[in-house]
Write a protein that holds these residues in place. Structure first.
Motif, PDB file in Angstrom:
ATOM      1  N   ALA A  82      26.612  14.790 -25.033  1.00  0.00           N
ATOM      2  CA  ALA A  82      26.393  13.442 -25.702  1.00  0.00           C
ATOM      3  C   ALA A  82      24.900  13.126 -26.223  1.00  0.00           C
ATOM      4  O   ALA A  82      24.928  13.087 -27.503  1.00  0.00           O
ATOM      5  CB  ALA A  82      26.563  12.083 -25.017  1.00  0.00           C
ATOM      6  N   PHE A  83      23.837  13.659 -25.809  1.00  0.00           N
ATOM      7  CA  PHE A  83      22.577  13.259 -25.618  1.00  0.00           C
ATOM      8  C   PHE A  83      21.960  14.114 -26.502  1.00  0.00           C
ATOM      9  O   PHE A  83      21.612  13.487 -28.254  1.00  0.00           O
ATOM     10  CB  PHE A  83      21.492  12.600 -24.432  1.00  0.00           C
ATOM     11  N   GLY A  84      22.486  15.134 -26.955  1.00  0.00           N
ATOM     12  CA  GLY A  84      22.073  16.860 -27.564  1.00  0.00           C
ATOM     13  C   GLY A  84      22.847  16.293 -29.066  1.00  0.00           C
ATOM     14  O   GLY A  84      22.627  16.346 -30.280  1.00  0.00           O
ATOM     15  N   ALA A  85      24.113  15.782 -28.994  1.00  0.00           N
ATOM     16  CA  ALA A  85      25.098  14.833 -30.241  1.00  0.00           C
ATOM     17  C   ALA A  85      24.382  14.351 -31.298  1.00  0.00           C
ATOM     18  O   ALA A  85      23.652  14.469 -32.619  1.00  0.00           O
ATOM     19  CB  ALA A  85      26.688  14.839 -29.849  1.00  0.00           C
ATOM     20  N   HIS A 137      27.298  29.753 -37.601  1.00  0.00           N
ATOM     21  CA  HIS A 137      26.632  31.150 -36.705  1.00  0.00           C
ATOM     22  C   HIS A 137      25.835  32.591 -37.981  1.00  0.00           C
ATOM     23  O   HIS A 137      25.230  33.508 -37.311  1.00  0.00           O
ATOM     24  CB  HIS A 137      28.162  31.658 -36.342  1.00  0.00           C
ATOM     25  N   GLN A 138      25.477  31.956 -39.668  1.00  0.00           N
ATOM     26  CA  GLN A 138      24.831  33.003 -40.070  1.00  0.00           C
ATOM     27  C   GLN A 138      23.591  32.504 -40.064  1.00  0.00           C
ATOM     28  O   GLN A 138      22.760  33.159 -41.002  1.00  0.00           O
ATOM     29  CB  GLN A 138      26.394  33.233 -41.532  1.00  0.00           C
ATOM     30  N   LEU A 139      23.671  31.342 -39.603  1.00  0.00           N
ATOM     31  CA  LEU A 139      21.984  30.513 -40.163  1.00  0.00           C
ATOM     32  C   LEU A 139      20.857  31.707 -39.447  1.00  0.00           C
ATOM     33  O   LEU A 139      19.871  31.048 -39.910  1.00  0.00           O
ATOM     34  CB  LEU A 139      22.080  29.059 -39.585  1.00  0.00           C
ATOM     35  N   PRO A 140      21.293  31.963 -38.483  1.00  0.00           N
ATOM     36  CA  PRO A 140      20.031  32.620 -37.643  1.00  0.00           C
ATOM     37  C   PRO A 140      19.796  33.394 -38.178  1.00  0.00           C
ATOM     38  O   PRO A 140      18.369  33.926 -38.186  1.00  0.00           O
ATOM     39  CB  PRO A 140      20.855  32.871 -36.089  1.00  0.00           C
ATOM     40  N   PHE A 141      20.754  34.350 -39.515  1.00  0.00           N
ATOM     41  CA  PHE A 141      19.948  35.267 -40.024  1.00  0.00           C
ATOM     42  C   PHE A 141      19.150  35.206 -40.942  1.00  0.00           C
ATOM     43  O   PHE A 141      17.993  35.708 -41.444  1.00  0.00           O
ATOM     44  CB  PHE A 141      21.163  36.123 -40.591  1.00  0.00           C
ATOM     45  N   PHE A 142      19.536  33.900 -41.846  1.00  0.00           N
ATOM     46  CA  PHE A 142      18.336  33.528 -42.838  1.00  0.00           C
ATOM     47  C   PHE A 142      17.082  33.293 -42.258  1.00  0.00           C
ATOM     48  O   PHE A 142      16.058  33.169 -43.264  1.00  0.00           O
ATOM     49  CB  PHE A 142      19.369  32.627 -43.041  1.00  0.00           C
ATOM     50  N   PHE A 143      17.321  32.570 -40.809  1.00  0.00           N
ATOM     51  CA  PHE A 143      16.036  32.083 -40.010  1.00  0.00           C
ATOM     52  C   PHE A 143      15.192  33.130 -40.337  1.00  0.00           C
ATOM     53  O   PHE A 143      13.792  33.212 -40.593  1.00  0.00           O
ATOM     54  CB  PHE A 143      16.307  31.340 -38.682  1.00  0.00           C
ATOM     55  N   THR A 144      15.963  34.533 -39.708  1.00  0.00           N
ATOM     56  CA  THR A 144      15.119  35.402 -39.958  1.00  0.00           C
ATOM     57  C   THR A 144      14.109  36.200 -40.643  1.00  0.00           C
ATOM     58  O   THR A 144      12.928  37.210 -40.628  1.00  0.00           O
ATOM     59  CB  THR A 144      15.881  36.820 -38.516  1.00  0.00           C
ATOM     60  N   ALA A 145      15.404  36.278 -42.002  1.00  0.00           N
ATOM     61  CA  ALA A 145      15.158  37.332 -42.808  1.00  0.00           C
ATOM     62  C   ALA A 145      14.401  36.394 -44.637  1.00  0.00           C
ATOM     63  O   ALA A 145      13.575  36.121 -44.551  1.00  0.00           O
ATOM     64  CB  ALA A 145      15.949  37.753 -43.332  1.00  0.00           C
ATOM     65  N   CYS A 146      14.728  34.651 -44.648  1.00  0.00           N
ATOM     66  CA  CYS A 146      14.072  33.784 -44.990  1.00  0.00           C
ATOM     67  C   CYS A 146      13.211  33.117 -45.266  1.00  0.00           C
ATOM     68  O   CYS A 146      12.882  32.810 -44.357  1.00  0.00           O
ATOM     69  CB  CYS A 146      15.016  32.922 -45.836  1.00  0.00           C
ATOM     70  N   VAL A 184      13.233  16.493 -31.143  1.00  0.00           N
ATOM     71  CA  VAL A 184      14.537  17.002 -30.047  1.00  0.00           C
ATOM     72  C   VAL A 184      16.211  17.733 -30.438  1.00  0.00           C
ATOM     73  O   VAL A 184      16.507  18.816 -30.620  1.00  0.00           O
ATOM     74  CB  VAL A 184      15.469  16.064 -28.931  1.00  0.00           C
ATOM     75  N   GLY A 185      16.240  17.566 -31.418  1.00  0.00           N
ATOM     76  CA  GLY A 185      17.844  17.333 -32.126  1.00  0.00           C
ATOM     77  C   GLY A 185      17.431  18.739 -32.836  1.00  0.00           C
ATOM     78  O   GLY A 185      18.221  19.785 -32.214  1.00  0.00           O
ATOM     79  N   ILE A 186      15.679  19.617 -32.954  1.00  0.00           N
ATOM     80  CA  ILE A 186      15.598  20.585 -33.559  1.00  0.00           C
ATOM     81  C   ILE A 186      15.569  21.791 -32.754  1.00  0.00           C
ATOM     82  O   ILE A 186      16.259  23.278 -32.353  1.00  0.00           O
ATOM     83  CB  ILE A 186      14.541  21.082 -34.564  1.00  0.00           C
ATOM     84  N   TYR A 187      15.398  21.357 -31.140  1.00  0.00           N
ATOM     85  CA  TYR A 187      14.976  21.990 -29.880  1.00  0.00           C
ATOM     86  C   TYR A 187      17.082  22.864 -29.590  1.00  0.00           C
ATOM     87  O   TYR A 187      17.352  23.958 -29.201  1.00  0.00           O
ATOM     88  CB  TYR A 187      14.922  20.893 -28.999  1.00  0.00           C
ATOM     89  N   PHE A 188      17.685  21.575 -29.552  1.00  0.00           N
ATOM     90  CA  PHE A 188      18.928  21.846 -29.663  1.00  0.00           C
ATOM     91  C   PHE A 188      19.983  22.752 -30.414  1.00  0.00           C
ATOM     92  O   PHE A 188      20.458  23.495 -29.926  1.00  0.00           O
ATOM     93  CB  PHE A 188      20.331  20.875 -29.562  1.00  0.00           C
ATOM     94  N   LEU A 189      19.559  21.937 -32.090  1.00  0.00           N
ATOM     95  CA  LEU A 189      19.709  23.661 -33.268  1.00  0.00           C
ATOM     96  C   LEU A 189      19.621  24.996 -32.673  1.00  0.00           C
ATOM     97  O   LEU A 189      20.344  25.905 -32.430  1.00  0.00           O
ATOM     98  CB  LEU A 189      19.714  23.219 -34.416  1.00  0.00           C
ATOM     99  N   MET A 190      18.660  24.599 -31.901  1.00  0.00           N
ATOM    100  CA  MET A 190      17.966  26.872 -31.889  1.00  0.00           C
ATOM    101  C   MET A 190      17.811  27.209 -30.195  1.00  0.00           C
ATOM    102  O   MET A 190      18.078  28.653 -30.529  1.00  0.00           O
ATOM    103  CB  MET A 190      15.970  26.170 -32.395  1.00  0.00           C
ATOM    104  N   ILE A 191      18.219  26.602 -29.900  1.00  0.00           N
ATOM    105  CA  ILE A 191      18.764  27.414 -28.558  1.00  0.00           C
ATOM    106  C   ILE A 191      20.151  27.275 -28.750  1.00  0.00           C
ATOM    107  O   ILE A 191      20.868  28.230 -28.906  1.00  0.00           O
ATOM    108  CB  ILE A 191      18.816  25.901 -27.294  1.00  0.00           C
TER     109      ILE A 191
END
Lengths: 241, 419
Positions: A145-148, B341-350, A171-178
């Motif tokens: 819920a916090f991440g959302a 699920h395609q965004l990571p590929f764009f992150f790596t190449a763009c 923090v939102g970006i970290y969740f996205l990156m994970i």
């Protein structure tokens, strides 16, 4: 299928696979052959799919049975082709308008239900079982819920992200990156399985049954690239001289 | 002899009655009462709703006797042709288990309620067709049947169970018009989006180098939101391209998207005051097959060595195939898609990547059009609703669950349920 056709098929499959892989080295005539063949074959296949899966069962057969109502959507579909005739291209707007209208009508209620309501319900529903949840399950639900909330805030464009708001956004970006990291790994694994499939085929076609298709094609291409590099080098030297 | 006869008559009578299943049932199972059949509300007319009392049958959770089953039968004839539609233990399929929100369904105490999907047993029937139902209660060898009841089903125009969606939609529409009003009067604020600021840089680079720009709108159809967003961005990009007198190429996967994009680009060139620079071959159809499209666009990029590549729209497995070739050709690359699920590929190449909603925001950000800005504001409002709803509902539901307020918790969940 006769043995000859199986061998020809093997050579074709191995050849096209290697031709397409050759792009990893550089653009070359073999890749161009495969590229254009693929393009043409793809379009040809789609054309026959359109004829056999759309035109015949959805237009020809109903009209033959006297169901004339299908003519109306067919005409609207055909109206899109008037784009190619500038004088009457305005007719295509009717088809486009209808498509945009029904597309919105279908997409908006479905989007509201699935992308909006369901997401909220899915996030809060675990808390309705609080009495029977383990501490870890409660932490897990609260984290989701916090991440959302944090991820949603990252996509909130109406306020400048600075100060404490920037921290929430970060923090939102970290969740996205994970998530993206996990998605990347997952997809790469899937792609590797496709690659193994091609290698497996190349290995199969390298057998005596296929008259060593893979080896011959690979050797032929390597010879071509060596000869080409040799002649290209000579012509460059000649120009310099 | 008379004595023997006298003794034999009650024995015979008892034997006959004991052999009768009805009597046997009556002797062990209470009768089924309150059995009704009706039309299921808010459906397309193919579901019948059966209800009967649970109390009289001893079906309350505490009183359910193990092994007691209900068998539900349906027929299109009054006298026969029965098809078994369901079988379940007594105590299950209660009125409270019907998945309808509290504003569209009144839970009837201890009542069984069962939805019968008539489509599963009969085909081609129309509104108003009469169907017959009966139920049997079985426990071991004992059984008892209900009376036969009939019902017709009709399709409903209005789905009261989706009232929550309708209310939300109406609120969003009101917010949209409010935002349009404000956007026209004094404009609306949008925070800076880094990837979009790079568009000018990319077009300027292409102009200086005298190389083309590739704009790839992806493989989505015109009904895809990301493709629509991409068309808006294409409009702004091609306007700048026209102003700088640079070149742009837009390879297409979908002929309808191509037709729309043609209009968009043509309009942009006209707005930039350069209709003479517009060429029909800016937009070109490549292939409607995913990988042959990718192979062909890869070939174009590797041969023409563009200075900038834009990948905006709906992408699937071809995302990395395209972006990798663009990266090796040395182009500055800006991508944007809502396919997570395609965004990571764009992150790596763009060089820059617009993530999901940023793609939708891009058109409004670049053009500052009141309509687009308003749409963005509505999206933000929607996100605000979700954030606030999740935060407060989470607390309320947790409190409700902690203190055992079952109805309260169910009511909150109903508000956000997708029916």
């Amino acid at each position: 299928m006769s043995e000859t056709w199986i061998i020809i098929g093997g050579w074709l499959a191995a050849g096209l696979t290697i031709f397409l892989f050759s792009f990893l080295y550089k653009d070359n005539p073999f890749f161009k052959i495969a590229e254009h063949l693929y393009l043409g074959a793809g379009m040809g296949w789609l054309f026959q799919v359109s004829v056999t899966n759309v035109w015949i069962p959805k237009i020809w057969e109903p009209v033959s049975k006297g169901e004339l109502l299908v003519i109306i959507p067919s005409i609207m579909g055909l109206s899109l082709l008037t784009q190619f005739i500038p004088k009457i291209s305005w007719i295509s707007r009717y088809g486009f308008t209808f498509m945009m209208g029904y597309g919105s009508g279908l997409a908006i209620p479905a989007g509201l239900s699935t992308d909006f309501m369901s997401q909220i319900e899915g996030t809060i529903k675990p808390f309705s079982l609080l009495a029977s949840m383990s501490p870890f399950a409660i932490f897990n639900s609260a984290l989701i819920a916090f991440g959302a909330i944090c991820v949603l805030f990252y996509f909130f464009f109406s306020v400048e992200h600075k100060g404490h708001l920037k921290k929430v956004s970060n923090v939102g970006i970290y969740f996205l990156m994970i998530y993206f990291g996990a998605a990347f790994g997952n997809t790469v694994m899937a792609r590797f399985s496709l690659l193994y499939g091609r290698f497996d085929d190349l290995y199969t076609f390298s057998g005596a049954k296929y008259l060593y298709a893979t080896q011959f094609i690979l050797t032929g291409m390597v010879i071509y690239f060596l000869v080409y590099a040799l002649f290209a080098g000579r012509s460059k030297n000649a120009i310099k001289a | 002899m008379p004595n023997n006869t006298f003794r034999f008559i009650p024995f015979l009578f008892a034997s006959v009655l004991a052999a009768s299943p009805v009597f046997a049932a009556k002797s062990t199972l209470p009768p089924i009462t309150g059995f009704t059949a009706g039309d299921m509300p808010y459906d397309s007319g193919s579901i019948a709703l059966l209800a009967w009392d649970a109390d009289a049958g001893g079906d309350t959770a505490a009183a359910v006797s193990p092994g007691t089953l209900y068998r539900v039968f349906v027929s299109s004839l009054e006298t026969g042709g029965w098809i078994k539609a369901a079988e379940f233990p007594a105590g299950e399929k209660m009125s409270k288990n019907i998945e309808l929100p509290f504003w569209a369904w009144k839970v009837q105490g201890n009542t069984h309620a069962l939805k019968v999907e008539l489509n599963n047993y009969f085909s081609g029937f129309k509104d108003g067709t009469v169907f017959y139902f009966k139920i049997a209660k079985v426990k071991g060898a004992a059984a008892i049947e209900s009376e036969v009841v009939s019902s017709v089903t009709v399709s409903n125009w209005f789905r009261l169970d989706r009232l929550n969606n309708l209310i939300l939609l109406i609120i969003l529409i009101i917010v949209f018009f409010w935002a349009v009003f404000h956007a026209r009067r004094k404009g609306l604020f949008i925070r800076r989006i880094a990837g979009l600021d790079a568009i000018d840089e990319a077009i300027g680079r292409a102009t200086e180098m005298g190389k083309p720009i590739f704009y790839v709108p992806g493989i989505g159809s015109m009904s895809s939101i990301s493709t629509i967003a991409s068309a808006f961005i294409l409009g702004e990009v091609s306007k700048k391209v026209a102003q700088y007198d640079s070149q742009i190429k837009v390879p297409h996967y979908d002929p309808i998207v191509m037709t729309v994009c043609k209009e968009v680009v043509k309009q942009s060139y006209m707005e930039a005051g350069r209709p003479d620079s517009y060429r029909e071959d800016i937009n070109q159809f490549v292939s409607a097959d995913q990988f042959s499209y990718a192979a062909s666009v890869d070939g174009m990029i590797s041969r023409e060595k563009p200075a900038a590549c834009f990948y905006m729209g709906y992408f699937m497995a071809e995302s990395l195939l395209l972006a990798e070739v663009g990266a090796t050709s040395g182009a500055i690359q800006i991508a944007g898609t809502d396919v997570e699920h395609q965004l990571p590929f764009f992150f790596t190449a763009c060089d820059y990547t617009l993530i999901g909603e940023e793609l939708y925001a891009a058109g409004a950000y670049l053009s500052k059009e009141p309509m687009l800005l308003s749409a963005l504001k509505v999206q933000d409002f929607g996100k605000l609703v979700v954030m606030v709803s999740v935060f407060f509902s989470m607390i309320l539901v947790a409190l409700g669950a902690r203190f055992g307020w079952e109805g309260f918790v169910r009511g909150i969940l109903h508000l956000f349920r997708n029916y």
